[in-house]
Design an enzyme around this catalytic site. Structure first.
Site, PDB file in Angstrom:
ATOM      1  N   TYR A   1       0.761  -1.115   0.119  1.00 15.30           N
ATOM      2  CA  TYR A   1       0.039   0.010  -0.002  1.00 15.30           C
ATOM      3  C   TYR A   1       0.896   1.251   0.101  1.00 15.30           C
ATOM      4  O   TYR A   1       0.696   2.233  -0.807  1.00 15.30           O
ATOM      5  CB  TYR A   1      -0.735  -0.026   1.408  1.00 15.30           C
ATOM      6  CG  TYR A   1      -1.724   1.502   1.129  1.00 15.30           C
ATOM      7  CD1 TYR A   1      -2.884   1.709   0.575  1.00 15.30           C
ATOM      8  CD2 TYR A   1      -1.208   2.419   2.063  1.00 15.30           C
ATOM      9  CE1 TYR A   1      -3.449   2.531   0.635  1.00 15.30           C
ATOM     10  CE2 TYR A   1      -1.858   3.614   2.276  1.00 15.30           C
ATOM     11  CZ  TYR A   1      -3.221   3.673   1.646  1.00 15.30           C
ATOM     12  OH  TYR A   1      -3.954   4.859   1.595  1.00 15.30           O
TER      13      TYR A   1
ATOM     14  N   ASP B   1      -8.258  -3.629  -1.381  1.00 12.66           N
ATOM     15  CA  ASP B   1      -9.214  -2.850  -1.707  1.00 12.66           C
ATOM     16  C   ASP B   1      -8.965  -1.629  -2.282  1.00 12.66           C
ATOM     17  O   ASP B   1      -9.728  -1.111  -3.274  1.00 12.66           O
ATOM     18  CB  ASP B   1     -10.285  -2.731  -0.613  1.00 12.66           C
ATOM     19  CG  ASP B   1      -9.332  -1.979   0.511  1.00 12.66           C
ATOM     20  OD1 ASP B   1      -9.591  -0.915   0.654  1.00 12.66           O
ATOM     21  OD2 ASP B   1      -8.638  -2.784   1.260  1.00 12.66           O
TER      22      ASP B   1
ATOM     23  N   LYS C   1     -11.282  -9.530   5.399  1.00 13.73           N
ATOM     24  CA  LYS C   1     -11.888  -8.059   5.750  1.00 13.73           C
ATOM     25  C   LYS C   1     -12.460  -7.615   4.298  1.00 13.73           C
ATOM     26  O   LYS C   1     -11.911  -7.493   3.437  1.00 13.73           O
ATOM     27  CB  LYS C   1     -10.833  -7.093   6.065  1.00 13.73           C
ATOM     28  CG  LYS C   1     -11.162  -5.757   6.171  1.00 13.73           C
ATOM     29  CD  LYS C   1     -10.332  -4.724   6.739  1.00 13.73           C
ATOM     30  CE  LYS C   1     -10.815  -3.307   6.758  1.00 13.73           C
ATOM     31  NZ  LYS C   1      -9.744  -2.258   7.053  1.00 13.73           N
TER      32      LYS C   1
END
Length: 513
Positions: A262, A297, A369
């Site tokens: 990320y 995500d 998640k």
């Protein structure tokens, strides 16, 4: 849930082998390098704290002074504890103050006499992490876990820790099982951790040790009130990833956002810095019993959620490999995925089910998640609430483990308590009405076929990554369409190859019980 998609076991095993082959050179790189953040995290475990009058942490002052004198490649513990012995004082903070004033010089000692006190100091920090983990286990045993899955995950983000606390407590009373204190915008690019309680974050609250302590204490009170253990989440990412991981372990946080890529993709942090830091941070998480949440995500906020679905699967497999290598157990792998397909696309919900069920079946023991729609929220709160309802239903149908509460006001305003209440009502209705519907859900040819296509595309991409190397693939924009070369990015100047005499006992202590 295992077996509904009819995935080919040989293909799944091959994908995991390819992920390991792609990740192994990066692990080797992490084993042979250190960073200023790894060394600062180690000193925090050894007991240093506080900040100077300008708010610069003493640990930064101390590491900067050591690096100026002897460089980073030897590690900082031996020069620091050698100086403590020569100075005749055993206080790290006082030593840092003297170093900042220029009255201490550091050297790499020929003698091994500093190893014993340095090891003992770091061991005390690891022992404190162990105590905090046992505290959690006792509280869960006494108060109990939430009575059902998925756990309901809800964000607070006022910028003021003293405003966050009552909002978090209200959310827990309304049904939230996990409270995430979203971090202040831009903190990931700070190469220091702010000190003390903070009240002026922007679109989030600064991650500090004192803020962690205050929120954990408040949620402990509420846990006793509601009769279940309420978990606390923050962010171990950015330039201070290992330090924040250490502080989270010391203050008994339960989950941390901790993705291997990320910071590289979305904050332009140097890839080598990130991979070295994330390995050490995950070793701390493993010891502390913290569940990590990965960030796949985020790829779907920049890349198309259908065309790039396989990159999410590849990242999940890589995150699984990196996590296991660092010592994390399967129950600690909150691998990420998201409900981000354009709702105007025909069969969008069926595609979402295929992607979500693929993740569930590839990682059957992991508390995945599941992230709500954000990219295609328009400001129409009625449409948004409907999309969130479909997201909640997809979570029930595919047996997700951690469900982030979607907000109908996403992309409009920072949610009010009333917005969260409506969102929680949406989740509660779906969970009560659908319950164990996943037991009855049998996917048809469309969903099974789509999952097989995504897995095949993931294998193909992993084969290409194996040929060119993961760092090269990241540099070419493979994930989230961001191009991040290994020789660029923020924080590169804080990375050093380990010298032949590099010494830091933290990794061994963290991995030895």
């Amino acid at each position: 849930m295992a077996g509904k998609l009819g995935l080919d076991p040989a293909t799944v095993a091959h994908a995991r082998r390819l992920a390991a082959a792609a990740g192994r050179p990066v692990v080797d790189l992490a084993r042979t390098h250190t960073t200023v953040a790894v060394e600062r995290a180690t000193l925090r475990l050894a007991g240093i704290g506080g900040a100077d009058p300008d708010g610069i942490p003493w640990v930064n002052r101390l590491v900067d002074a050591v690096v100026a004198d002897v460089g980073l490649g030897h590690g900082v513990l031996l020069p620091v504890f050698d100086a403590l012995i020569r100075d005749g004082h055993g206080d790290l903070t006082l030593l840092a103050q003297k170093a900042a004033a220029g009255s201490v010089r550091f050297e790499v000692p020929a003698s091994r006499r500093a190893r014993r006190p340095a090891t003992a100091a770091v061991r005390r920090g690891v022992a404190r992490i162990d105590r905090r983990r046992r505290e959690r286990e006792r509280l869960v045993a006494r108060l109990g876990d939430p009575p059902r899955r998925p756990w309901i995950y809800l964000i607070v983000a006022t910028g003021d820790i003293y405003e966050d606390i009552p909002q978090a407590q209200a959310a827990a009373r309304a049904g939230a099982d996990v409270i995430a204190v979203i971090r202040s915008t831009g903190q990931s690019l700070l190469d220091y951790v702010p000190e003390g309680a903070t009240r002026e974050g922007f679109a989030g609250t600064y991650a500090t040790q004192e803020n962690f302590r205050l929120m954990r204490a408040a949620l402990d009170e509420t846990s006793k009130e509601v009769g279940r253990y309420v978990r606390l989440t923050n962010y171990a990412s950015g330039l201070c990833m290992p330090e924040i991981a250490a502080l989270a372990g010391l203050e008994r946080l339960d989950m941390m956002l901790n993705d291997s890529m990320y910071g590289i993709l979305f904050r332009d942090i140097n890839p080598i810095r990130t991979f070295v830091d994330q390995r050490f941070s995950r070793q701390i998480h493993a010891r502390a019993g913290i569940i990590i949440n990965t960030g796949e995500d985020n790829y779907l906020t920049t890349a198309d959620a259908v065309e790039a679905a396989h990159t999410v699967t590849v990242s999940q497999l890589l995150n699984e490999y990196f996590a296991a290598e660092a010592g994390l157990q399967t129950w600690q792998l909150g691998l990420g995925h998201a409900f981000e397909i354009n709702p105007e696309l025909p069969e969008s919900f069926r595609l979402e089910l295929a992607h979500a069920l693929l993740a569930r079946e590839l990682f059957p023991g992991a508390p995945l998640k599941w992230m709500p729609p954000t990219r295609h929220m328009t400001g129409d709160v009625f449409r948004g609430n409907l999309l969130d309802g479909f997201f909640n239903l997809a979570g029930v149908l595919t047996g997700q483990g951690i469900l982030l509460v979607g907000m109908m006001t996403e992309a409009v305003v920072t949610p009010w308590l009333s917005d969260r209440d409506i969102a929680l009502q949406n989740v509660d209705y779906v969970l009560r009405a659908a319950g164990n519907l996943h037991e009855d859900f049998v996917p048809g040819p469309f969903i099974r076929g789509r999952a097989a296509v995504v897995l095949a595309e993931a294998v193909e991409l992993l084969e290409r990554i194996g040929e060119q190397g993961l760092l090269a693939a990241i540099g070419e924009g493979t994930f989230g369409i961001m191009r991040r070369p290994a020789d660029r990015g923020k924080g590169l100047d804080g990375v050093a190859a380990r010298a032949a005499d590099y010494w830091n006992p933290a990794e061994e202590l963290l991995c030895t019980r």
